[in-house]
Structure formats: C-alpha cells, structure tokens
Scaffold this motif. Structure first.
Motif, PDB file in Angstrom:
ATOM      1  N   GLU A   1     -31.017  16.054  26.269  1.00  0.00           N
ATOM      2  CA  GLU A   1     -31.069  17.373  25.614  1.00  0.00           C
ATOM      3  C   GLU A   1     -32.363  18.090  25.959  1.00  0.00           C
ATOM      4  O   GLU A   1     -32.399  19.313  26.076  1.00  0.00           O
ATOM      5  CB  GLU A   1     -30.952  17.229  24.087  1.00  0.00           C
ATOM      6  CG  GLU A   1     -29.526  17.016  23.617  1.00  0.00           C
ATOM      7  CD  GLU A   1     -29.388  16.958  22.109  1.00  0.00           C
ATOM      8  OE1 GLU A   1     -28.241  16.938  21.636  1.00  0.00           O
ATOM      9  OE2 GLU A   1     -30.414  16.952  21.392  1.00  0.00           O
TER      10      GLU A   1
ATOM     11  N   ILE B   1     -32.144  22.029  25.345  1.00  0.00           N
ATOM     12  CA  ILE B   1     -31.684  22.190  23.961  1.00  0.00           C
ATOM     13  C   ILE B   1     -32.820  21.843  23.018  1.00  0.00           C
ATOM     14  O   ILE B   1     -33.015  22.468  21.989  1.00  0.00           O
ATOM     15  CB  ILE B   1     -30.466  21.289  23.685  1.00  0.00           C
ATOM     16  CG1 ILE B   1     -29.289  21.711  24.552  1.00  0.00           C
ATOM     17  CG2 ILE B   1     -30.070  21.354  22.209  1.00  0.00           C
ATOM     18  CD1 ILE B   1     -28.084  20.816  24.443  1.00  0.00           C
ATOM     19  N   ARG B   2     -33.604  20.830  23.400  1.00  0.00           N
ATOM     20  CA  ARG B   2     -34.830  20.503  22.678  1.00  0.00           C
ATOM     21  C   ARG B   2     -36.010  20.928  23.510  1.00  0.00           C
ATOM     22  O   ARG B   2     -35.921  20.990  24.730  1.00  0.00           O
ATOM     23  CB  ARG B   2     -34.949  18.987  22.503  1.00  0.00           C
ATOM     24  CG  ARG B   2     -34.084  18.430  21.478  1.00  0.00           C
ATOM     25  CD  ARG B   2     -34.040  16.926  21.649  1.00  0.00           C
ATOM     26  NE  ARG B   2     -33.190  16.412  20.617  1.00  0.00           N
ATOM     27  CZ  ARG B   2     -33.621  16.090  19.407  1.00  0.00           C
ATOM     28  NH1 ARG B   2     -34.888  16.147  19.109  1.00  0.00           N
ATOM     29  NH2 ARG B   2     -32.781  15.686  18.491  1.00  0.00           N
TER      30      ARG B   2
ATOM     31  N   PRO C   1     -22.690  17.635   4.596  1.00  0.00           N
ATOM     32  CA  PRO C   1     -24.031  17.248   5.034  1.00  0.00           C
ATOM     33  C   PRO C   1     -25.133  17.457   3.988  1.00  0.00           C
ATOM     34  O   PRO C   1     -26.087  16.699   3.950  1.00  0.00           O
ATOM     35  CB  PRO C   1     -24.270  18.141   6.262  1.00  0.00           C
ATOM     36  CG  PRO C   1     -23.301  19.254   6.142  1.00  0.00           C
ATOM     37  CD  PRO C   1     -22.132  18.730   5.397  1.00  0.00           C
TER      38      PRO C   1
ATOM     39  N   LEU D   1     -13.714  14.026  11.342  1.00  0.00           N
ATOM     40  CA  LEU D   1     -14.106  14.667  10.109  1.00  0.00           C
ATOM     41  C   LEU D   1     -15.562  14.409   9.816  1.00  0.00           C
ATOM     42  O   LEU D   1     -15.995  13.290   9.698  1.00  0.00           O
ATOM     43  CB  LEU D   1     -13.252  14.141   8.970  1.00  0.00           C
ATOM     44  CG  LEU D   1     -13.125  15.156   7.867  1.00  0.00           C
ATOM     45  CD1 LEU D   1     -12.205  16.274   8.274  1.00  0.00           C
ATOM     46  CD2 LEU D   1     -12.653  14.489   6.621  1.00  0.00           C
ATOM     47  N   SER D   2     -16.311  15.490   9.702  1.00  0.00           N
ATOM     48  CA  SER D   2     -17.696  15.296   9.313  1.00  0.00           C
ATOM     49  C   SER D   2     -17.771  15.345   7.792  1.00  0.00           C
ATOM     50  O   SER D   2     -16.924  15.907   7.137  1.00  0.00           O
ATOM     51  CB  SER D   2     -18.559  16.379   9.940  1.00  0.00           C
ATOM     52  OG  SER D   2     -17.922  17.617   9.821  1.00  0.00           O
TER      53      SER D   2
ATOM     54  N   LYS E   1     -34.749  19.521  13.788  1.00  0.00           N
ATOM     55  CA  LYS E   1     -36.167  19.216  14.020  1.00  0.00           C
ATOM     56  C   LYS E   1     -36.394  18.935  15.495  1.00  0.00           C
ATOM     57  O   LYS E   1     -35.534  18.355  16.149  1.00  0.00           O
ATOM     58  CB  LYS E   1     -36.571  17.994  13.169  1.00  0.00           C
ATOM     59  CG  LYS E   1     -36.873  18.376  11.732  1.00  0.00           C
ATOM     60  CD  LYS E   1     -36.262  17.413  10.718  1.00  0.00           C
ATOM     61  CE  LYS E   1     -35.893  18.163   9.472  1.00  0.00           C
ATOM     62  NZ  LYS E   1     -34.672  17.669   8.867  1.00  0.00           N
ATOM     63  N   PRO E   2     -37.565  19.322  16.018  1.00  0.00           N
ATOM     64  CA  PRO E   2     -37.820  19.131  17.455  1.00  0.00           C
ATOM     65  C   PRO E   2     -37.922  17.650  17.788  1.00  0.00           C
ATOM     66  O   PRO E   2     -38.227  16.841  16.944  1.00  0.00           O
ATOM     67  CB  PRO E   2     -39.147  19.834  17.690  1.00  0.00           C
ATOM     68  CG  PRO E   2     -39.818  19.891  16.367  1.00  0.00           C
ATOM     69  CD  PRO E   2     -38.707  19.967  15.345  1.00  0.00           C
TER      70      PRO E   2
ATOM     71  N   GLY F   1     -19.877  23.132   1.607  1.00  0.00           N
ATOM     72  CA  GLY F   1     -20.505  22.324   2.656  1.00  0.00           C
ATOM     73  C   GLY F   1     -19.552  21.969   3.776  1.00  0.00           C
ATOM     74  O   GLY F   1     -19.928  21.930   4.932  1.00  0.00           O
ATOM     75  N   ASN F   2     -18.309  21.700   3.427  1.00  0.00           N
ATOM     76  CA  ASN F   2     -17.327  21.312   4.434  1.00  0.00           C
ATOM     77  C   ASN F   2     -15.942  21.329   3.793  1.00  0.00           C
ATOM     78  O   ASN F   2     -15.519  20.353   3.188  1.00  0.00           O
ATOM     79  CB  ASN F   2     -17.659  19.909   4.961  1.00  0.00           C
ATOM     80  CG  ASN F   2     -16.744  19.489   6.085  1.00  0.00           C
ATOM     81  OD1 ASN F   2     -15.703  20.100   6.325  1.00  0.00           O
ATOM     82  ND2 ASN F   2     -17.127  18.439   6.775  1.00  0.00           N
TER      83      ASN F   2
ATOM     84  N   ASN G   1     -21.428  21.058  19.436  1.00  0.00           N
ATOM     85  CA  ASN G   1     -21.895  21.995  20.462  1.00  0.00           C
ATOM     86  C   ASN G   1     -21.112  21.896  21.752  1.00  0.00           C
ATOM     87  O   ASN G   1     -21.638  22.088  22.825  1.00  0.00           O
ATOM     88  CB  ASN G   1     -23.394  21.841  20.707  1.00  0.00           C
ATOM     89  CG  ASN G   1     -23.796  20.383  20.833  1.00  0.00           C
ATOM     90  OD1 ASN G   1     -22.962  19.556  21.191  1.00  0.00           O
ATOM     91  ND2 ASN G   1     -25.022  20.067  20.535  1.00  0.00           N
TER      92      ASN G   1
ATOM     93  N   GLN H   1     -12.963  21.259   4.931  1.00  0.00           N
ATOM     94  CA  GLN H   1     -11.963  20.303   5.401  1.00  0.00           C
ATOM     95  C   GLN H   1     -12.147  18.943   4.716  1.00  0.00           C
ATOM     96  O   GLN H   1     -11.192  18.319   4.262  1.00  0.00           O
ATOM     97  CB  GLN H   1     -12.068  20.128   6.916  1.00  0.00           C
ATOM     98  CG  GLN H   1     -11.340  21.198   7.711  1.00  0.00           C
ATOM     99  CD  GLN H   1      -9.911  21.403   7.231  1.00  0.00           C
ATOM    100  OE1 GLN H   1      -9.174  20.445   7.020  1.00  0.00           O
ATOM    101  NE2 GLN H   1      -9.514  22.648   7.022  1.00  0.00           N
ATOM    102  N   ALA H   2     -13.414  18.510   4.658  1.00  0.00           N
ATOM    103  CA  ALA H   2     -13.691  17.231   4.009  1.00  0.00           C
ATOM    104  C   ALA H   2     -13.283  17.292   2.545  1.00  0.00           C
ATOM    105  O   ALA H   2     -12.732  16.340   1.988  1.00  0.00           O
ATOM    106  CB  ALA H   2     -15.172  16.893   4.139  1.00  0.00           C
TER     107      ALA H   2
END
Ligand SMILES: Nc1ncnc2c1ncn2[C@@H]1O[C@H](COP(=O)(O)OP(=O)(O)OP(=O)(O)O)[C@@H](O)[C@H]1O
Ligand SMILES: [Mg+2]
Lengths: 328, 507
Positions: free
Chosen positions: B299, B304-305, B94, B90-91, A327-328, A206-207, B342, A209-210
């Motif tokens: 956006e 973008i959206r 997810p 750092l993310s 999601k839009p 998933g990541n 992005n 680095q984390a």
C-alpha cells in the motif's frame, strides 16, 4: 495481539471529550473579558434560549446516528406551535381561529402527536421506499411550513397562562422549559445507552446489512427514529409558542434544524452514521449556546455570529474525519 | 428417512431478475457432521444458504428442518430455531465494541426496558473462555484485525443453542493457528451433535474436516458423496465438469534488469526497514502470517499510505509516489486485498468496473463501444461468470467480483503488478487461471509482487520469497530450481513466526 491494558485511556478520554474542553476554554475566556457571563442571570438566559433548540437536537441526533438526517424539525415545530396554540387561546383574545378550548397538557400532547405523525410518515418513506432522508425531510420541511401558514395566516397569540407556564413557570429561578429540555435529554440518553432500541440504531447506522442479518427489524426501527425526532420537534414547537405567547407560522423554528444538526455534529455525531454520544451532543449544544451568548455579550453583529458558527461546525467535522481516518 | 437428516432442502429454485441462480438443487445434512458445499464461484452456494435462513426467500422449494417443514421469514427466526450463519461478505458494526457486536439484536435485558450490560459482558467472557477465544469484550470492533473480527462472528454463531451452523468461507481471513482453533471448535460442535455446513475453496481443509460433500455447478445439483469416497481430482472434475491441469503452471522465464528498488522503507509503526529489488520477469512472493505488514508495504509503494522513511526507485530513478494516481502513472497496478473496501464499485456494472482505472484511454467523448469490447475480452479471459456485462458487480458472487478486479488491472497493462491475496475466495479452476495469467505476464517481462497467506501458492509461483513477521523482513529466499520443493516450507514457517531472522542486526 498483546493483552489489552485495562484502565484509563487518557488519549481516548481527551478525544472523546474534546468539546467539553473547548467549552471550558470558551467560558473562561469570556468570563475574563466579560465577567457578566458567569452571572446567574446570564447563565439562566443562556440555558433558556438554548433549551428549545436543545430539545430538537435530542431528536435530530438520532436520525444522524441512523445514517440519515432530519431537515424537518423547524417547520414541524411551527406547525405544531400554531395548531396547539390555537386550542389554548384565551377567551378574550382578539382573533380566534376557532372556539375549541383544550386543557394545556392536552395541547402539549397534541403538539407531540403532530410531530409523531409527521415523523412516522417520513420514517416510513425512508425505510420502505428507500428515498434519501435528505430529500424526504426536505419535503416535510416545505410541506409543514406551508401547512402551518395555511392553518393560520397570522401569529396565534394571547395564550392561556396554564399553557405558557410549561415554558415560563420558574422553579428556583429557572424556567420550566430548561427542565423539560433536561428531561428530554435524559430520556434520549437513557434510550441510547440503556435500551435495546438505542443499540439497534447504533447497529443500523454502523452497518445496516449486519443489523438486518442479526435479526433487527431495520424498517421498524427507522420509523421509530424519525418518530422520536418528530415528537421532539412537536414538543419544541409548543414550548416555543408558550415561551413567547405567540405562535408565528412563518418564523417559528426557522432554521432550527440547522442549529440542531450543527450542535449534534459539533458534539461528535458522525455524518457517516453509527457514532453518537449524548454527552457529546450536550457539549455541542452548550458550545454553540456559549458562542451565541458570548457574541451578544461582546456586542458582535449577527453576521459575525453566523460566520463563527459556520467555521466551528466545519472545523468540528474536519477534526472528526481526521480522528476516524486510517492511521498512517 | 427424514429422521436421518437434521436438514433437508429439496428442489430449491431461486430467481433474481434475469438470473436463475438455483435451478432446483437439493441438500441433505446429517446431524453431528460437517457437510461441505463445493462449487465454482457463482455456483449458488451462498445463495442457497441465504434461502435457508430467510435472507432471500427461495422462489420455490421445500425445506425440512428437524422433522418439520419450515419457511423462515428472516434470519432471526432461523437463529431462534437453531440455524446460525457466518457470512462470507459481511463486515461487523465497526464503531461498537466486541460485546455489542456479539449480542447484536438480542442484547440481554434486565427487564423489558433496560439492557443488562453487566450480564452481557459476563456472558461474553464466559463464552470466550468456553471456546478458548482470545477476545476482549471491550475492544472496539474497528481496532481488531480481520481475523479477530472473524473470530467474533464465529463466537456469535456458536453462542446460540444451535443445531446447524453455516460457515461460508470462514477461513479466508484467518491465520494458520486460528484455522486450527476453528477446527477444534468444529470438532467440539460435532460432538454436541451440531451439524456444520461448510463452504470453502481450500481443498486441504475440505478433506481434513468433511464428512459429506455436495457439489453444485451453475446453480445445479451435481451430487453428494462421503468425503472418504472422493479425492481432489474427482472433486474438481465434479465441480468444473472438466479436468484442471497444473495448479501452479510456473514457467521459468529469463529474469531481466531491476525495475523497482525499495530501500529501507517504513510507514509509521506498520513496518520498518523493508529493502528489496524487483526484476523484470520476476515473481516476488511475500509470505508471512496475516497481519505481518505485507499489505501495508505494498500500500505504501502504491501511495495509499505515506512512507515515513526510505526511498523507492523505478528504473534507477527515485520516485515520490504520494497517491495511487502517481503509482498508476509510474505503471504500477495493485489488486487490493480488501475487495469490498477499496476494490469494487458496488453499484456500477461490470464494464464500468473493468475500465475504471483506465478511463483516460477512451478519449473524449468516451468510447463506450471500445470499453465494452475491452471489458468483454478481459472478463472472458478471466472466465467471469455473469448473466451480462450490465449486471451490477454487487450482485456477482464474491469470487466473480475478484475476477473482474483482476481484469481491471490486466487491462491497465502495468509494468509492475502487485497482487495482494489474488485468489482469496476463488475456486480451483479460476485459481489455476489466475496463476497462469500471472506467469504469462512475467514471461512478457513484467514484474510481479505477489502476497499470499497460502504458502503453497507463494511457493508454487515465486522466483524469490520475502518472509515478513510483525512489520519486519525476516529473510529473502531463492527458489530452489533443481529439487521437488522450490522452497523449504519448514524454514519459511520459522521465518514467518519470527524464530529465524536473517536481518536481526538491521533492526
Ligand atoms: N441479489 C442478486 N441479484 C442478482 N443476481 C444475484 C444476486 N445474488 C446472487 N446472484 C447471482 O447468483 C449466482 C450465485 O451466487 P452465489 O453468491 O450464491 O455464488 P457462490 O457459489 O457463493 O460463489 P462464491 O464461491 O464466489 O462465493 C451468481 O451468478 C450471482 O451473480
Ligand atoms: Mg459465496
């Protein structure tokens, strides 16, 4: 923001288990057209023929989960098949590679060890030299196939009954290989959901680095991942030889890795890493199995089977991408 | 004397290929205090912290922690000894739950083999309760707002039995209430004799919570002092080595014709009924809390959206912008908020990152000499700090990456420039520069939309201000050109919290 509602999330349940619904629909449709599909005999055939690929899938899905891939298993299976088979040839076999004879269980363990060694080497390359797993395992695919052919130019056949029984001995009418597949599946599921190893691989995929910053030894875990995939492939090779009473260096396991990658992908394992559920993997294995089996029942030719499989795989990935899209 | 400090770092040198990021710096942290590290972008603050916890071992130097000389090989060792860090860039993971992210790499075990999911969840709940964090351990990390993700990181850092917590720009994605919450957590930690190393570019925060302040400049140690002995001017002079003038060099310039008109725009449930017009020479500010839907609005304008309702007109003609490519053709530029997601092309160098949105201007075959000239020109204007134009952008400090992105859009020379959190993570000197560049662009007749969560920034710069709350416009405010305060901040906050709404009937 708002308090998250606990309880049953219908939409999530549907999207998580989409392939199981596809499976049920396929099975129902087939049963209507060809009632023989639901016979015990046919289902046993279906499971038996998917077991060996299923074992490979249980390994490959881990490499995909870790944001890698393994293209080696088919060739690794061939290599371990010829080597392990050569140690369990009957004394009266016509052509014997050598006269050393090992107990059946030792030959099986040997096959897994061969897979483990290849896996460790690949894992080491991926983790420490940072070459792309696609390339590393493409190399192992070519090299292992060639090694198998060098080890024996002709199929190794006439194997011990004890060895063969690992695949064909029947309990309640079901061949042993099915049980071994289920065992490997359960081990894989257990590691993925219950052990820290599984959590580490989810994090790395998933990541990375984390994961690293959280103190996870990324390199070691990657080596273990490829080792596990190798062990599964090695075991699959031995069982392949045991089932057919012959280990053929040039055809054994040919393209099995693609079926395995397909099954894992159809089962929701994301190529972007970090997403995999063993129940999904099982649904993927079964959907592809039912398609194989069903098209045989319907008398479709092999090319058509390949086309349909191809469409299903691409379709599954499109659905997967849409599911994960913004999601839009 | 070493008893007095929980952590001492002496003569730390860190070299990267071709860069000397730290040139022998020192840091002495007293237990139970907030020690703020300050310095311009690229001064080496994050690098020093990475040296400390073993992510990037220092080239040379001495670290004394808790009376003993230490040298951590990896972050896990540091954590186990009592140093944790909240990272700047750092993310999280997810696709996993909050609970699993919290226990990453150290999941509670029933026995050496099997994880204890029940205990993990319970301990997470206890932890959230203890620190009064509004988090649900079962939520997927990817479904959380950036602010909540940051709260998870904070929870993670305080869940260890720590003696030192490093916070590298922890508030850059937090809303005001969450910042207050973080400060109460910090106060709590202090009372438990935990030391906090705090890195931030936000002056008001720094003076509120700091006990000691250490300043770096260009990888060199400038000095350490008690916060009480310093003020903003002194600090800025220490940091930049020169005086920085007006932070908000707003110049009133003539407002021209309407260039962009947005009518009743909506995109799914992210926002609805957004209508405004934008004039040449105008800076239109968007204020509101993080998550109010401002980013989503721009956006959508930028393609973008996809919009689900409404119309967009440019120079009076309706346009259908379906992708950023369309937007750029219509001379719109967008500096995005999510710079890693992005914005930057991590593996490409600075020149390439600068010219990326503008490649068609370099002909065929591409004129590399001109590319480099342009990149140098605009990065000079931005004062990007980099050893060379060939450096991979990934290796720049966070603030300097942002400057390169600003340079990218300036190079494109758009008629409408949208900037989303343009100064997030940017040091004071550069902030003033970005502000003056924006003002200058407006003076040249360009139209600017500026989103910022820092109210002083929007107030300081905007001609008009739109305040949003939960996906709806609450009000449009005009700049008060006579008085001292261009916008009434109390009133803005009322709109931003949804307590006041000029468009209540439009809903
Ligand atoms: N991996 C790396 N390779 C090469 N140079 C690097 C690397 N990491 C950091 N640097 C350089 O080290 C210097 C210090 O960077 P650092 O991230 O510590 O700055 P900072 O003070 O945290 O700035 P900011 O306020 O923007 O976060 C920068 O000039 C950067 O370009
Ligand atoms: Mg930094």
């Amino acid at each position: 923001m708002e308090a998250t509602k606990k309880g049953f999330d219908f939409k999530k349940f549907m999207s998580d288990n989409a392939m199981w619904f596809v499976l049920i629909i396929l099975a129902v449709a087939l049963t209507i057209v060809r009632p023989a599909f639901l016979s015990i005999a046919n289902l046993t055939t279906l499971f038996t023929s998917e077991s060996i690929k299923g074992i490979i899938t249980c390994g490959v899905c881990w490499t995909i989960l870790s944001k890698g891939i393994d293209l080696g298993p088919g060739s690794v299976a061939a290599l371990s098949a010829v080597i392990s088979a050569s140690f369990v040839q009957s004394d009266d076999a016509l052509s014997r590679l050598h006269s050393i004879h090992l107990p059946a269980i030792v030959a099986i363990v040997l096959a897994m060890l061969i897979g483990a060694v290849v896996g460790i080497i690949i894992g080491w390359l991926v983790a420490y030299t940072h070459i792309h797993p696609f390339i590393a395992t493409l190399g192992s695919q070519l090299i292992c196939r060639a090694l198998a052919k060098m080890y024996s130019s002709a199929p190794v056949s006439n194997l011990d009954e004890g060895f063969r029984n690992f695949a064909i001995y029947k309990v309640a009418g079901i061949p042993m290989v099915v049980f071994i597949f289920l065992l490997i599946f359960i081990i894989s599921w257990f590691m993925m959901t219950q052990c820290r190893f599984g959590k580490n691989i989810f994090a790395i995929g998933g990541n990375d680095q984390a994961a690293r910053v959280a103190g996870i030894n990324v390199e070691k875990n990657l080596v273990l991942t490829y080792m596990w995939s190798g062990i599964c492939a090695g075991l699959a090779g031995a069982l392949l030889a045991a089932r057919t009473d012959s280990a053929d260096p040039s055809t054994n396991g040919l393209q099995y890795e693609f079926d395995a990658i397909a099954a894992a992908t159809v089962g929701g394992t994301s190529q972007t890493g970090g997403v995999c559920r063993m129940s999904g993997v099982m649904s993927g294995i079964l959907v592809l199995g039912v398609i194989n089996n069903g098209l045989v029942l319907l008398g479709a030719n092999d090319n058509l089977t390949q086309i349909i499989k191809g469409l299903i795989i691409v379709g599954a990935v499109v659905v997967d991408m849409r599911k994960n899209a913004k999601k839009p | 004397m070493s008893e007095e400090y929980i952590l001492e770092m002496q003569d730390i040198v860190k070299e990267f290929p071709g860069v000397r990021a730290l040139k022998g710096v020192q840091l002495k942290v007293r237990p139970g205090t907030v020690h703020t590290l300050m310095g311009e972008n690229g001064a080496g603050k994050s690098t020093l912290m990475k040296c400390l916890i073993g992510i990037q071992p220092p080239t040379s130097g001495k670290i004394i922690f808790d009376g003993k000389e230490v040298e951590f090989k990896n972050p896990l060792q540091a954590m186990n000894c009592g140093i944790t860090m909240i990272h700047q860039e750092l993310s999280p993971v997810p696709e996993r739950t909050v609970c699993e992210n919290l226990w990453l790499g150290r999941f509670p075990m029933k026995n050496p083999l099997i994880c204890d999911h029940k205990r993990a969840r319970q301990e997470a709940l206890d932890l959230f309760q203890k620190w009064k964090l509004d988090l649900n351990p079962d939520d997927m990390m990817k479904d959380l707002t950036v602010a909540k993700q940051q709260m998870v990181e904070i929870a993670k850092a305080v869940s260890y039995d720590t003696k030192v917590v490093i916070m590298d720009e922890p508030t850059s994605a937090l809303t005001e209430t969450e910042v207050e919450h973080l400060f109460s957590i910090i106060a709590d930690l202090k009372s438990k004799n935990v030391a906090i190393i705090y890195i931030s570019h936000k002056m008001d925060e720094i003076f509120r919570i700091s006990d000691d302040i250490t300043v770096f400049r260009d990888g060199e140690y400038v000095g350490t002092d008690r916060a009480a002995n310093l003020d903003v001017d002194k600090l800025v002079t220490m940091m930049v080595g020169r005086q920085v003038g007006n932070m908000f060099p707003k110049v009133d310039c003539p407002i021209g014709d309407v260039i962009l008109e947005v009518k009743d725009l909506a995109s799914g449930r992210a926002f609805e009924h957004v209508s405004f017009d934008l004039h040449r020479g105008e800076i239109l500010g968007f204020a509101g809390l993080v998550g109010a839907g401002r980013t989503e609005v721009v956006e959508t304008i930028f393609g973008i959206r996809q919009k689900t309702a409404g119309q967009i007109f440019i120079n009076g003609k309706e346009v259908h912008i379906k992708s950023p490519e369309d937007a750029i053709k219509n001379k719109i530029g967008l500096l995005t908020e999510d710079r890693r997601g992005n914005g930057i092309f991590g593996l490409l160098d600075i020149t390439e990152n600068t010219v990326m949105a503008n490649l068609k201007n370099y002909g065929f075959p591409q004129n590399h000499k001109k590319m480099k000239e342009d990149a140098i020109k605009w990065n000079k204007a931005m004062r990007t700090k980099t050893p060379s134009m060939e450096q991979k952008i990934m290796n720049l400090s966070g603030g300097n990456q942002q400057k390169v992105l600003v340079a990218r859009w300036l190079l494109l020379d758009p008629d409408i420039l949208i900037v989303d959190e343009p100064t997030r993570g940017i040091d004071v000197g550069a902030k003033a520069e970005i502000h003056s560049i924006i003002t200058k662009l407006a003076g040249e007749g360009k139209a600017i939309i500026m989103i910022s969560s820092e109210l002083p920034e929007v107030s300081g710069m905007a001609d008009r201000m739109i305040v949003m709350y939960e996906g709806h416009m609450m009000g449009i405010l005009d700049r008060n050109r006579e008085g001292d305060t261009p916008f009434d901040s109390d009133e803005v906050m009322k709109y931003a919290h949804g307590e006041k709404n000029d468009f209540a009937t439009a809903k």
